[in-house]
Design a protein around this motif. Structure first.
Motif, PDB file in Angstrom:
ATOM      1  N   ASN A  24      -6.087   2.601  -0.730  1.00  0.00           N
ATOM      2  CA  ASN A  24      -6.241   1.153  -0.804  1.00  0.00           C
ATOM      3  C   ASN A  24      -7.372   0.726   0.112  1.00  0.00           C
ATOM      4  O   ASN A  24      -7.664   1.376   1.111  1.00  0.00           O
ATOM      5  CB  ASN A  24      -4.941   0.466  -0.368  1.00  0.00           C
ATOM      6  CG  ASN A  24      -3.830   0.738  -1.352  1.00  0.00           C
ATOM      7  OD1 ASN A  24      -4.091   0.995  -2.518  1.00  0.00           O
ATOM      8  ND2 ASN A  24      -2.602   0.679  -0.876  1.00  0.00           N
ATOM      9  N   THR A  26      -7.429  -1.402   2.296  1.00  0.00           N
ATOM     10  CA  THR A  26      -6.989  -1.690   3.658  1.00  0.00           C
ATOM     11  C   THR A  26      -6.618  -0.419   4.416  1.00  0.00           C
ATOM     12  O   THR A  26      -6.377  -0.460   5.606  1.00  0.00           O
ATOM     13  CB  THR A  26      -5.771  -2.619   3.640  1.00  0.00           C
ATOM     14  OG1 THR A  26      -4.736  -2.025   2.835  1.00  0.00           O
ATOM     15  CG2 THR A  26      -6.131  -3.969   3.053  1.00  0.00           C
ATOM     16  N   ASP A  27      -6.548   0.734   3.713  1.00  0.00           N
ATOM     17  CA  ASP A  27      -6.194   1.980   4.375  1.00  0.00           C
ATOM     18  C   ASP A  27      -7.394   2.561   5.116  1.00  0.00           C
ATOM     19  O   ASP A  27      -8.522   2.509   4.644  1.00  0.00           O
ATOM     20  CB  ASP A  27      -5.717   3.027   3.356  1.00  0.00           C
ATOM     21  CG  ASP A  27      -4.355   2.687   2.802  1.00  0.00           C
ATOM     22  OD1 ASP A  27      -3.630   1.950   3.477  1.00  0.00           O
ATOM     23  OD2 ASP A  27      -4.045   3.160   1.695  1.00  0.00           O
ATOM     24  N   LYS A  28      -7.118   3.161   6.271  1.00  0.00           N
ATOM     25  CA  LYS A  28      -8.133   3.927   6.949  1.00  0.00           C
ATOM     26  C   LYS A  28      -8.095   5.348   6.394  1.00  0.00           C
ATOM     27  O   LYS A  28      -7.029   5.843   6.036  1.00  0.00           O
ATOM     28  CB  LYS A  28      -7.862   3.943   8.461  1.00  0.00           C
ATOM     29  CG  LYS A  28      -7.954   2.580   9.125  1.00  0.00           C
ATOM     30  CD  LYS A  28      -7.645   2.689  10.605  1.00  0.00           C
ATOM     31  CE  LYS A  28      -7.729   1.325  11.271  1.00  0.00           C
ATOM     32  NZ  LYS A  28      -7.397   1.393  12.710  1.00  0.00           N
ATOM     33  N   LYS A  30      -7.441   9.063   6.008  1.00  0.00           N
ATOM     34  CA  LYS A  30      -6.508   9.920   6.721  1.00  0.00           C
ATOM     35  C   LYS A  30      -6.827  11.357   6.336  1.00  0.00           C
ATOM     36  O   LYS A  30      -6.692  11.734   5.176  1.00  0.00           O
ATOM     37  CB  LYS A  30      -5.061   9.579   6.360  1.00  0.00           C
ATOM     38  CG  LYS A  30      -4.713   8.096   6.457  1.00  0.00           C
ATOM     39  CD  LYS A  30      -3.278   7.884   5.995  1.00  0.00           C
ATOM     40  CE  LYS A  30      -2.935   6.407   5.912  1.00  0.00           C
ATOM     41  NZ  LYS A  30      -3.266   5.804   4.621  1.00  0.00           N
ATOM     42  N   LYS A 120       6.857   3.433   8.051  1.00  0.00           N
ATOM     43  CA  LYS A 120       5.687   2.689   7.601  1.00  0.00           C
ATOM     44  C   LYS A 120       4.545   2.846   8.608  1.00  0.00           C
ATOM     45  O   LYS A 120       3.378   3.000   8.224  1.00  0.00           O
ATOM     46  CB  LYS A 120       6.037   1.216   7.421  1.00  0.00           C
ATOM     47  CG  LYS A 120       6.802   0.908   6.138  1.00  0.00           C
ATOM     48  CD  LYS A 120       6.896  -0.582   5.869  1.00  0.00           C
ATOM     49  CE  LYS A 120       5.559  -1.191   5.572  1.00  0.00           C
ATOM     50  NZ  LYS A 120       5.648  -2.618   5.206  1.00  0.00           N
ATOM     51  N   LYS A 121       4.875   2.825   9.890  1.00  0.00           N
ATOM     52  CA  LYS A 121       3.859   3.022  10.924  1.00  0.00           C
ATOM     53  C   LYS A 121       3.264   4.420  10.847  1.00  0.00           C
ATOM     54  O   LYS A 121       2.051   4.600  10.966  1.00  0.00           O
ATOM     55  CB  LYS A 121       4.481   2.786  12.310  1.00  0.00           C
ATOM     56  CG  LYS A 121       4.826   1.339  12.615  1.00  0.00           C
ATOM     57  CD  LYS A 121       5.452   1.213  14.007  1.00  0.00           C
ATOM     58  CE  LYS A 121       5.818  -0.240  14.316  1.00  0.00           C
ATOM     59  NZ  LYS A 121       6.470  -0.363  15.654  1.00  0.00           N
ATOM     60  N   SER A 124       1.026   4.725   7.716  1.00  0.00           N
ATOM     61  CA  SER A 124      -0.183   3.932   7.894  1.00  0.00           C
ATOM     62  C   SER A 124      -1.180   4.631   8.816  1.00  0.00           C
ATOM     63  O   SER A 124      -2.394   4.604   8.565  1.00  0.00           O
ATOM     64  CB  SER A 124       0.187   2.555   8.467  1.00  0.00           C
ATOM     65  OG  SER A 124      -0.972   1.804   8.743  1.00  0.00           O
ATOM     66  N   LYS A 125      -0.682   5.290   9.852  1.00  0.00           N
ATOM     67  CA  LYS A 125      -1.559   5.906  10.848  1.00  0.00           C
ATOM     68  C   LYS A 125      -1.978   7.321  10.478  1.00  0.00           C
ATOM     69  O   LYS A 125      -3.144   7.711  10.636  1.00  0.00           O
ATOM     70  CB  LYS A 125      -0.883   5.915  12.212  1.00  0.00           C
ATOM     71  CG  LYS A 125      -1.766   6.442  13.341  1.00  0.00           C
ATOM     72  CD  LYS A 125      -1.091   6.276  14.698  1.00  0.00           C
ATOM     73  CE  LYS A 125      -2.001   6.756  15.821  1.00  0.00           C
ATOM     74  NZ  LYS A 125      -1.348   6.578  17.158  1.00  0.00           N
ATOM     75  N   LEU A 164       3.150   2.053  -1.267  1.00  0.00           N
ATOM     76  CA  LEU A 164       2.782   2.713  -0.018  1.00  0.00           C
ATOM     77  C   LEU A 164       2.516   4.207  -0.215  1.00  0.00           C
ATOM     78  O   LEU A 164       1.587   4.767   0.378  1.00  0.00           O
ATOM     79  CB  LEU A 164       3.908   2.525   1.004  1.00  0.00           C
ATOM     80  CG  LEU A 164       3.717   3.181   2.382  1.00  0.00           C
ATOM     81  CD1 LEU A 164       2.618   2.474   3.172  1.00  0.00           C
ATOM     82  CD2 LEU A 164       5.027   3.157   3.153  1.00  0.00           C
ATOM     83  N   GLU A 168      -0.691   8.376  -1.050  1.00  0.00           N
ATOM     84  CA  GLU A 168      -0.431   9.635  -0.350  1.00  0.00           C
ATOM     85  C   GLU A 168      -0.350  10.794  -1.334  1.00  0.00           C
ATOM     86  O   GLU A 168      -0.765  11.915  -1.036  1.00  0.00           O
ATOM     87  CB  GLU A 168       0.860   9.525   0.467  1.00  0.00           C
ATOM     88  CG  GLU A 168       0.844   8.415   1.504  1.00  0.00           C
ATOM     89  CD  GLU A 168      -0.373   8.498   2.412  1.00  0.00           C
ATOM     90  OE1 GLU A 168      -0.612   9.588   2.975  1.00  0.00           O
ATOM     91  OE2 GLU A 168      -1.087   7.489   2.533  1.00  0.00           O
TER      92      GLU A 168
END
Length: 243
Positions: A24, A26-28, A30, A120-121, A124-125, A164, A168
């Motif tokens: 997305n 907004t995703d960094k 990974k 979720k954290k 996201s990270k 979400l 992935e």
């Protein structure tokens, strides 16, 4: 309440089972590889979440406050088949009152919500911490995903988690089979709907036996499986859910 208890029993013994990144906006980014320090940190965090996940659920599952039975239940949940585990729960008298079960579920929902915020954290990270990324044998985060917090409607929870987790899967950080099993588990065991991907064996509590996955439409199922890189289901590997 019996239905809720059965859902918890079934999710105890679920097996744990990962194509180019399409993140997305907004995703960094990974990366797939995690450093040793990141692996260690994540494993510790997930172990804590796993304890929270079973904090009160393990008591609800056995229907008693007997510490020896609870201990035996936890041991069997890691090694026994679903038939063996449910057979064990029928070998002793369940003596929890409805008020006690309701109170335990209320406490467990609080723990589930804390886990919901924590994973979720993490995702996201770091992205989904699969077995391969953590270099471990068991995906302990997977069963935690199977328990929607009581503060959510199951359908809303499923839609949020699909949004979400799909990146992935596309980014090879989560196994496609695990994602499909998560979706099917929520649909079949909580929403009482046909499975989408056909990954979960159906269970007949009257005969204590497992059967082929129940789906709505084989074309729809195989199209969904293809979209995440899974092989199509063949004749005999599924059954159509009866209305």
């Amino acid at each position: 309440m019996n239905q809720l208890k059965l859902v918890s029993l079934l999710t105890f013994v679920m097996l744990f089972w990962s194509c180019t990144s399409s993140l997305n906006k907004t995703d960094k980014p990974k990366s797939f590889q995690l450093s040793d320090s990141e692996k260690k940190k994540l494993i510790a965090e997930i172990d804590e979440m796993h304890e929270l996940d079973q904090e009160y659920r393990s008591i609800i599952n056995v229907g008693t406050l007997d510490e020896e039975i609870i201990k035996k239940s936890k041991e069997l949940s890691k090694t026994a088949s679903i038939e063996e585990y449910i057979a064990f729960t029928k070998t002793y008298e369940k003596n929890l009152k409805k008020e006690q079960i309701d109170s335990l579920f209320k406490l467990q929902h609080q723990s589930d919500y804390q886990n919901y915020k924590n994973y979720k954290k993490i995702i996201s990270k770091y992205g989904y911490p699969s077995r391969e990324r953590l270099n471990v044998k068991t995906d302990k985060l997977f069963p935690i995903l199977l328990h929607p917090p009581g503060q959510f409607k199951p359908q809303e929870f499923l839609e949020e988690m699909q949004e979400l987790l799909m990146p992935e899967v596309k980014g090879n950080r989560m196994e496609a089979e695990s994602f499909a099993m998560f979706v099917d588990n929520i649909k079949a065991k909580i929403l009482k709907e046909p499975q989408l991907y056909g990954t979960n064996k159906s269970f007949d509590p009257t005969t204590m036996s497992l059967g082929a996955p129940e789906i709505e439409n084989i074309e729809k199922t195989n199209s969904a499986r293809k979209a995440i890189g899974l092989a199509p289901l063949k004749d005999g590997e599924y059954k159509l859910k009866q209305n």
